[in-house]
Each structure stands twice: as C-alpha cells, then as structure tokens.
Design a protein around this motif. Sequence first.
Motif, PDB file in Angstrom:
ATOM      1  N   PRO A 214     -26.150  13.610   9.533  1.00  0.00           N
ATOM      2  CA  PRO A 214     -27.480  13.044   9.815  1.00  0.00           C
ATOM      3  C   PRO A 214     -27.683  11.731   9.068  1.00  0.00           C
ATOM      4  CG  PRO A 214     -27.660  14.910   8.332  1.00  0.00           C
ATOM      5  CD  PRO A 214     -26.225  14.807   8.692  1.00  0.00           C
TER       6      PRO A 214
ATOM      7  N   ILE B  12     -29.320   9.225   9.733  1.00  0.00           N
ATOM      8  CA  ILE B  12     -30.681   8.710   9.777  1.00  0.00           C
ATOM      9  C   ILE B  12     -31.377   8.911   8.433  1.00  0.00           C
ATOM     10  CG2 ILE B  12     -31.681  10.867  10.630  1.00  0.00           C
ATOM     11  CD1 ILE B  12     -32.565   7.549  12.075  1.00  0.00           C
TER      12      ILE B  12
ATOM     13  N   PRO C  15     -34.898   6.085   4.274  1.00  0.00           N
ATOM     14  CA  PRO C  15     -35.792   5.806   3.139  1.00  0.00           C
ATOM     15  C   PRO C  15     -35.108   5.037   2.021  1.00  0.00           C
ATOM     16  CG  PRO C  15     -35.249   8.148   3.272  1.00  0.00           C
ATOM     17  CD  PRO C  15     -34.783   7.527   4.530  1.00  0.00           C
TER      18      PRO C  15
ATOM     19  N   MET D 227     -36.099   1.332   0.523  1.00  0.00           N
ATOM     20  CA  MET D 227     -36.303   1.080  -0.900  1.00  0.00           C
ATOM     21  C   MET D 227     -35.492  -0.129  -1.364  1.00  0.00           C
ATOM     22  SD  MET D 227     -35.928   3.987  -3.730  1.00  0.00           S
ATOM     23  CE  MET D 227     -36.908   5.154  -2.905  1.00  0.00           C
TER      24      MET D 227
ATOM     25  N   ILE E 245     -33.165   4.323  17.920  1.00  0.00           N
ATOM     26  CA  ILE E 245     -33.662   5.442  17.127  1.00  0.00           C
ATOM     27  C   ILE E 245     -33.706   5.072  15.656  1.00  0.00           C
ATOM     28  CG2 ILE E 245     -33.077   7.747  16.307  1.00  0.00           C
ATOM     29  CD1 ILE E 245     -32.100   8.436  19.033  1.00  0.00           C
TER      30      ILE E 245
ATOM     31  N   VAL F  50     -37.189   5.057  13.582  1.00  0.00           N
ATOM     32  CA  VAL F  50     -37.394   6.072  12.542  1.00  0.00           C
ATOM     33  C   VAL F  50     -37.503   5.412  11.170  1.00  0.00           C
ATOM     34  CG1 VAL F  50     -36.368   8.052  11.385  1.00  0.00           C
ATOM     35  CG2 VAL F  50     -36.365   7.933  13.843  1.00  0.00           C
TER      36      VAL F  50
ATOM     37  N   PHE G 211     -40.903   4.965   7.437  1.00  0.00           N
ATOM     38  CA  PHE G 211     -40.882   4.984   5.974  1.00  0.00           C
ATOM     39  C   PHE G 211     -41.531   3.750   5.375  1.00  0.00           C
ATOM     40  CE2 PHE G 211     -37.501   7.894   7.058  1.00  0.00           C
ATOM     41  CZ  PHE G 211     -37.749   8.940   6.198  1.00  0.00           C
TER      42      PHE G 211
ATOM     43  N   VAL H 180     -50.835   7.744  16.008  1.00  0.00           N
ATOM     44  CA  VAL H 180     -50.889   9.211  16.011  1.00  0.00           C
ATOM     45  C   VAL H 180     -51.939   9.674  15.023  1.00  0.00           C
ATOM     46  CG1 VAL H 180     -49.672  11.263  15.226  1.00  0.00           C
ATOM     47  CG2 VAL H 180     -48.577   9.748  16.814  1.00  0.00           C
TER      48      VAL H 180
ATOM     49  N   VAL I 161     -49.839   5.614  21.841  1.00  0.00           N
ATOM     50  CA  VAL I 161     -48.522   6.139  21.475  1.00  0.00           C
ATOM     51  C   VAL I 161     -47.647   6.266  22.716  1.00  0.00           C
ATOM     52  CG1 VAL I 161     -47.300   8.076  20.464  1.00  0.00           C
ATOM     53  CG2 VAL I 161     -49.482   7.389  19.541  1.00  0.00           C
TER      54      VAL I 161
ATOM     55  N   LEU J   7     -36.599  10.341  19.337  1.00  0.00           N
ATOM     56  CA  LEU J   7     -37.065  10.661  17.997  1.00  0.00           C
ATOM     57  C   LEU J   7     -38.390   9.972  17.724  1.00  0.00           C
ATOM     58  CD1 LEU J   7     -33.859  10.663  15.854  1.00  0.00           C
ATOM     59  CD2 LEU J   7     -35.280  12.561  16.501  1.00  0.00           C
TER      60      LEU J   7
ATOM     61  N   PRO K 169     -43.101  12.390  15.652  1.00  0.00           N
ATOM     62  CA  PRO K 169     -44.362  12.568  14.927  1.00  0.00           C
ATOM     63  C   PRO K 169     -45.485  12.988  15.851  1.00  0.00           C
ATOM     64  CG  PRO K 169     -43.733  10.266  15.017  1.00  0.00           C
ATOM     65  CD  PRO K 169     -42.583  11.040  15.542  1.00  0.00           C
ATOM     66  N   MET K 170     -45.451  12.462  17.110  1.00  0.00           N
ATOM     67  CA  MET K 170     -46.550  12.802  17.997  1.00  0.00           C
ATOM     68  C   MET K 170     -46.492  14.274  18.381  1.00  0.00           C
ATOM     69  SD  MET K 170     -47.800  11.165  21.430  1.00  0.00           S
ATOM     70  CE  MET K 170     -46.548  12.076  22.242  1.00  0.00           C
TER      71      MET K 170
ATOM     72  N   VAL L  37     -47.771  16.246  15.339  1.00  0.00           N
ATOM     73  CA  VAL L  37     -49.189  16.117  15.036  1.00  0.00           C
ATOM     74  C   VAL L  37     -50.038  16.726  16.142  1.00  0.00           C
ATOM     75  CG1 VAL L  37     -51.049  14.475  14.702  1.00  0.00           C
ATOM     76  CG2 VAL L  37     -48.871  14.111  13.575  1.00  0.00           C
TER      77      VAL L  37
ATOM     78  N   VAL M 188     -30.187  16.557  13.178  1.00  0.00           N
ATOM     79  CA  VAL M 188     -30.905  15.287  13.038  1.00  0.00           C
ATOM     80  C   VAL M 188     -32.341  15.455  13.518  1.00  0.00           C
ATOM     81  CG1 VAL M 188     -31.040  12.901  13.826  1.00  0.00           C
ATOM     82  CG2 VAL M 188     -28.839  13.896  13.270  1.00  0.00           C
TER      83      VAL M 188
ATOM     84  N   VAL N 105     -35.681  14.829  11.171  1.00  0.00           N
ATOM     85  CA  VAL N 105     -36.716  13.852  11.506  1.00  0.00           C
ATOM     86  C   VAL N 105     -38.030  14.554  11.813  1.00  0.00           C
ATOM     87  CG1 VAL N 105     -37.383  12.049  13.122  1.00  0.00           C
ATOM     88  CG2 VAL N 105     -35.064  12.161  12.290  1.00  0.00           C
TER      89      VAL N 105
ATOM     90  N   LEU O  65     -40.340  14.954   8.860  1.00  0.00           N
ATOM     91  CA  LEU O  65     -40.943  13.789   8.192  1.00  0.00           C
ATOM     92  C   LEU O  65     -42.463  13.766   8.305  1.00  0.00           C
ATOM     93  CD1 LEU O  65     -38.400  10.993   9.076  1.00  0.00           C
ATOM     94  CD2 LEU O  65     -38.582  12.344   7.017  1.00  0.00           C
TER      95      LEU O  65
ATOM     96  N   LEU P 141     -36.501  14.259   1.505  1.00  0.00           N
ATOM     97  CA  LEU P 141     -36.222  12.823   1.579  1.00  0.00           C
ATOM     98  C   LEU P 141     -37.509  12.018   1.463  1.00  0.00           C
ATOM     99  CD1 LEU P 141     -33.604  12.526   4.438  1.00  0.00           C
ATOM    100  CD2 LEU P 141     -33.335  11.730   2.112  1.00  0.00           C
ATOM    101  N   LEU P 142     -38.528  12.441   2.207  1.00  0.00           N
ATOM    102  CA  LEU P 142     -39.789  11.703   2.224  1.00  0.00           C
ATOM    103  C   LEU P 142     -40.441  11.738   0.847  1.00  0.00           C
ATOM    104  CD1 LEU P 142     -41.481  10.194   4.337  1.00  0.00           C
ATOM    105  CD2 LEU P 142     -42.878  12.228   4.528  1.00  0.00           C
TER     106      LEU P 142
ATOM    107  N   SER Q 297     -38.787   9.391  -1.377  1.00  0.00           N
ATOM    108  CA  SER Q 297     -39.095   7.982  -1.136  1.00  0.00           C
ATOM    109  C   SER Q 297     -40.501   7.652  -1.632  1.00  0.00           C
ATOM    110  CB  SER Q 297     -38.920   7.639   0.342  1.00  0.00           C
ATOM    111  OG  SER Q 297     -40.103   7.812   1.050  1.00  0.00           O
TER     112      SER Q 297
END
Lengths: 370, 293
Positions: free
Chosen positions: A218, A220, A224, A228, A304, A308, A312, A327, A335, B140, B144-145, B148, B228, B232, B235, B247-248, B251
């Motif tokens: 992964p 992806i 983050p 950074m 993607i 994605v 972040f 969203v 969206v 991907l 989020p949509m 949520v 994957v 995602v 997140l 991960l989030l 960060s």
Amino acid sequence: MSFLLRNWQSSLVLALVVMSMAFLPIISSGGVGSAFLIVLLIVAGAVGAMVLKDRIAILVLLFGAAHGAVWLLIGALSGKTGEATTSFYLLLAASWLLAWRLVTVLSSIKPKGRGVDVFLRLFIPLLFGAWLLILWEAIVRGAGIPFVLLPPPSAVAARFSNSLPILAADVNQTIFKAVLFGYVVGCGTGFLAAILADRFVFMRRGLLPIGNLVSALPIIGVAPIMVMWFGFDWQSKAAVVIIMTFFPMLVNTVTGLAAAGHMERDLMRTYASGYWQTLAKLRLPAAMPFIFNALKINSTLALIGAIVAEFFGTPVVGMGFRISTEVGRMNVDMVWAEIAVAALAGSVFYGVIALAERAVTFWHPSIRGG
Amino acid sequence: MTDRLRDKIWPVTVILMGILAAWYVGSYSMNAPFQRDLDRRAGETPSFSEFVVKTMSQPKPTLPAPHQVAQNFFENTFLRKVTSSRSLVYHAGITLSSTLAGFAIGTVLGILIAVGIVHVTALDRSLMPWIITSQTIPILALAPMIIVVLAAVGITGLLPKALISTYLSFFPVAVGMVKGLRSPDVLHLDLMRTYNASRWETFWKLRLPASVPFLFASMKVAVAASLVGAIVGELPTGAIAGIGAKLLNGSYYSQTIDMFSALVAGSIVAALLVAAVGIVGKIVERNMGGRAA
C-alpha cells in the motif's frame, strides 16, 4: 409458449403493466393523466417487439417506447419529489426491460460493415450508461432520497455547469501540476532503472523480486510523509505520484525487454549489432506492449495518488481538497461534480495512452487482428 | 541450492543492503540541519561521531533511521497487549477485518459479473466497457464521501470501509474470470458438445475448472488492492483505529517514527495476504490435479 419465452422481456413487461394498473395513480397526489400515455407506449413497445418481423422496425419501436415512457415518467415527477407509488416503479421496471430487450436485439446483430460495428460497439455501452443515469434520477427523485445521501444526476450536472471556474482551477492544480509532472518523472525514472537493470544481470536479479513485492504494497501510505517533507503545495503530491508510478514501470519494462524471441536476437547477432543497437531496434519495440501496459496502470495510479495525497493537506485548491472540504460541508452535489471531473480526466488520460499505443504497436496481433 | 543462492538470494540481499545504507545516509542528511540548529541553541559543539548518533536518535526526525523504526515496530507489536490502542497488532487487525470483508464481497461480485458476461451477450456488449471505464475513475476519491455519507445515515464501522475495498477488488477478479471462463479451447468445448452437455454442465465441468488459475492470479492483485482501499477508507473516519488512522494520527502530530512503523505493518499485512492467496491457490490447483506451473 416458446413464442413467449424467446422474448421473455416483453412477456414480463406486459405482466408488470397489468400489475401497475392495480396501483394507479403513479404519483400519489396526481391524476391518471400521463399514466395512460405511458402504459400505451410500453404496451405498444412490448407487443411490437413480439409481433413485428422487421428488425429495424423493432429497434426503432423499442427505442422510442422505452425512452418516451421513461421521459414521461420522470416528467411526471417534476415538483412532486418523493411521491412515486408502486405503480411508478412497476412502469419504470417495464421501460427498463424494454431497453434490455433493445440491447439484446442490438447485440444479436452480426454487423457486416466496419462502420456499423464501430457504431454498435459505442452505442450499446452508451445506452447502458444512459440507463444507469436514468434509473438513478428516477429512483432518487421518486423515492425522495435525501439530497445529502445521493443527489440526482440532474442536480450534479447543474452544479457542474455552474462552477466551471472552480473545477478548472482544481484540475489545473491537481492534474496539470502534480499528476503530469509526477507521471512523467516516475515513468521516466522507472524506465531508466529498467534499462540499467537490463544492462547488469546482477541488478535485475536483485531489483525484480523487490519491485514485485513493492508493487503489492500500500504505497499510498507514504502520502502523509511526503506532505510533511515537501510541504502542502503540488510538489508533495508529485512525489507521491513518482513513487507510485516507478515500480509498475520498472517491473513491466524489465519483463518486456525479455519478450524478444531468441531467433530475432540471434539475427541481430549475425548482423554484429551491439547492445544498444539491439536494444533500440529490436528489444525496445518488442517491449512496447508491456511499457504501454505500465503507462495505462500508472495513469489511474497517478490520479489516485495525487487526490489522496491532497487529503493530508493542500493549499485551498485541488480536487482532493475540494472533495474533503465539500463532504464536510455536506455539499454532496459539488463532490459528485468533482468526481465526474476526475472520471472524465481519468478516461481521457487512459484514452490518449490507448491511442498512442495503437499508433506505436501497430504490428501487434491484438491490434492488427481487431 | 547454490544456484538459488547465487541467482536470487545474494543479489536481493546486496540491493537491500544498498537501500538500507542509502536510508541511513538519507536520514543523516535530512535530520542534520535541525540537529545543527538544536546544538547551536544549546551551545554545544559535538564531535562528528556524536553528531551522527544524535541525528539518528531524534524523537521526531524528518526521516527516522531504520533502527528507530525497527525498535518502534518491535515495541508496538510484541511488547504491548494486543487489545491496547497503541498496539500495531490491534490496528492491523482492524484494517485486516475490513480488507477481508471487502475482498470476500468483491471476489464473489467479480465472479458473478464474469459468469453473467460470459453467458449473456447483452451483458458482454453493454457491461464490459463500463467495467474497464470504472477503473479509469480514481475511485479512492470517493472514499471520504462514502464514509461520511453512510455515517450520516447511521451506517458506520466495518461496512463502509469494506465497500471501498469491494469496489477496488471486484475489477481484477471480474476481468481475470472472464478471461479464465473463456480460456477452454474450441476443441474442449466441441467435446462437451459431442457429449450433449448442457450449458450448465459445460460451465461446472469445463469452464470453471479451467478458470481456477486465472482466478487465483487475479485474487492476488485484488487482495492487495482491497488493503489499499481499507487503509484509505480509514483516513476520513476521524482517525479512530486501523493502519490508515495510525498514519493520519502520525501526520497530525509529526510522529514520523510511528508513521513509518505503521507503513511497515501495512506492508507486512500486504505481503502476508498475497502469500496466503498464493498458497491457497497452489493447494487448490494441486488437489485439482493440475500440473506444476
């Protein structure tokens, strides 16, 4: 009986229409006005498809009946969202079955000319896509599904056309800065690494298993970290895209460079051609199908990765940024408009690469034969 | 065995060592500016070797050194209780559950679509192009949509994440299975015809067995894709649990070491999943009497 079974869609349509009669009207607060016309259209389509002998006539009739009926159905909903009755859905299902019949008849055509073939190849999927949107619109508005949950396509289209400048700015930030730069650099370095790996057997033996492993990881997740390191602007997104596109390119190119046959290589040897000559004139052209395969995979991965990575942190522009903020504000139509743009961009990107592939690998059986 | 050592293990080890060395050099040079800054403020003038050690032991380095990541990974994997929210095993387990749920749904869906496409011409002509188009869409972006919006109607937890995994994993399976179900040659199909086999029998006795190698090859791709998707999908849930949430969180608080060990955990899960699918595939093929490929 076999007469009814051969065209089961029409039989089912008639059954559905009869059932829908029991639940009239189609809109709970409305009269029977347009329902009569809709039923007439559907019955005409179903009976015509069973009785008529001429294929063209059947096609025209089915097309007109299915789309006319559904047009009237959706039209009856205007201003009366959420008031659809059982009868409405039965008639909707009936017109969808007519469209299915239409596609079945269309698919059974064995085209003679090349033009007809291309037309059918495009038209059938387009019809399918259009019906997906039609059903979406009719069901969302008929059942009165909350706007936040799933907006009807017409609302998304309206939002799309009203916010073209914002969408254009997002596309510019995400695609023309992050994706294109990252894609070119990632694919380019992947390609060069593959040449290097090909030149030195030791490198190939070491890099290939690692590359294969990394392709399944992964990647992806580095997003983050890249944000950074390289800050919020497009550079960090480009870095993610580079990492994501590097390995598929490396693995595919190395595989492709091994694709040239022994006979051809021996021939090049008898011509006393050196490594680079063989590479440029025989092995790279032979590797092109593999390289284009990687380019295609990477076109999706790049989009993607960039979108994605924007989740972040970004400056206040970009497709991923827009999606995550809208969203949060429950502007779901925006969206969906952004997703439509992403889908469009992805398809165009893929299409351009596919066209380039046809031009470059014109000799390959899969293209020559088609 | 010596051939294997010379052709595979030795080159891979050397390249891995090279990457590790480059990583150390990178972590020195990326952490050095900040460390120099710290030393100047503290008024220290460390020798070079002391300085190098310091760049490798910052609590929040720009690029953590491999041993820092390894140590963090070891602590959070083996020394913590599995139920603790700081344990990587706990987070990996949560991600794994939604990965597997999505993978299972996606595989079944992919097989069903493939069976439909192979048997109904209308589906083949109308659906197949859309399946391919569906993958040019950066789905991907929808994650989020989906999360949520489903949360807004009260659906939370495993299902929304699994849905994203499903979308990502159904495609390789569908495409691979279509190829597999069509892979029997005309000769075999003709043989089934001479046996007067029905479509149903042809499907069970010829097409399905022929498609098994294709199925497992595409399931390997699908399981990686659904991991994957699950990561995602975690997140936007507000970083509660799972590798993506880890991960989030990392960060948000610039805890690079935590982020790297979460990445390592994700990679290990991915490698294990792909390997597991590969092993199951080998066992199934052997039991079906297939030749060793």
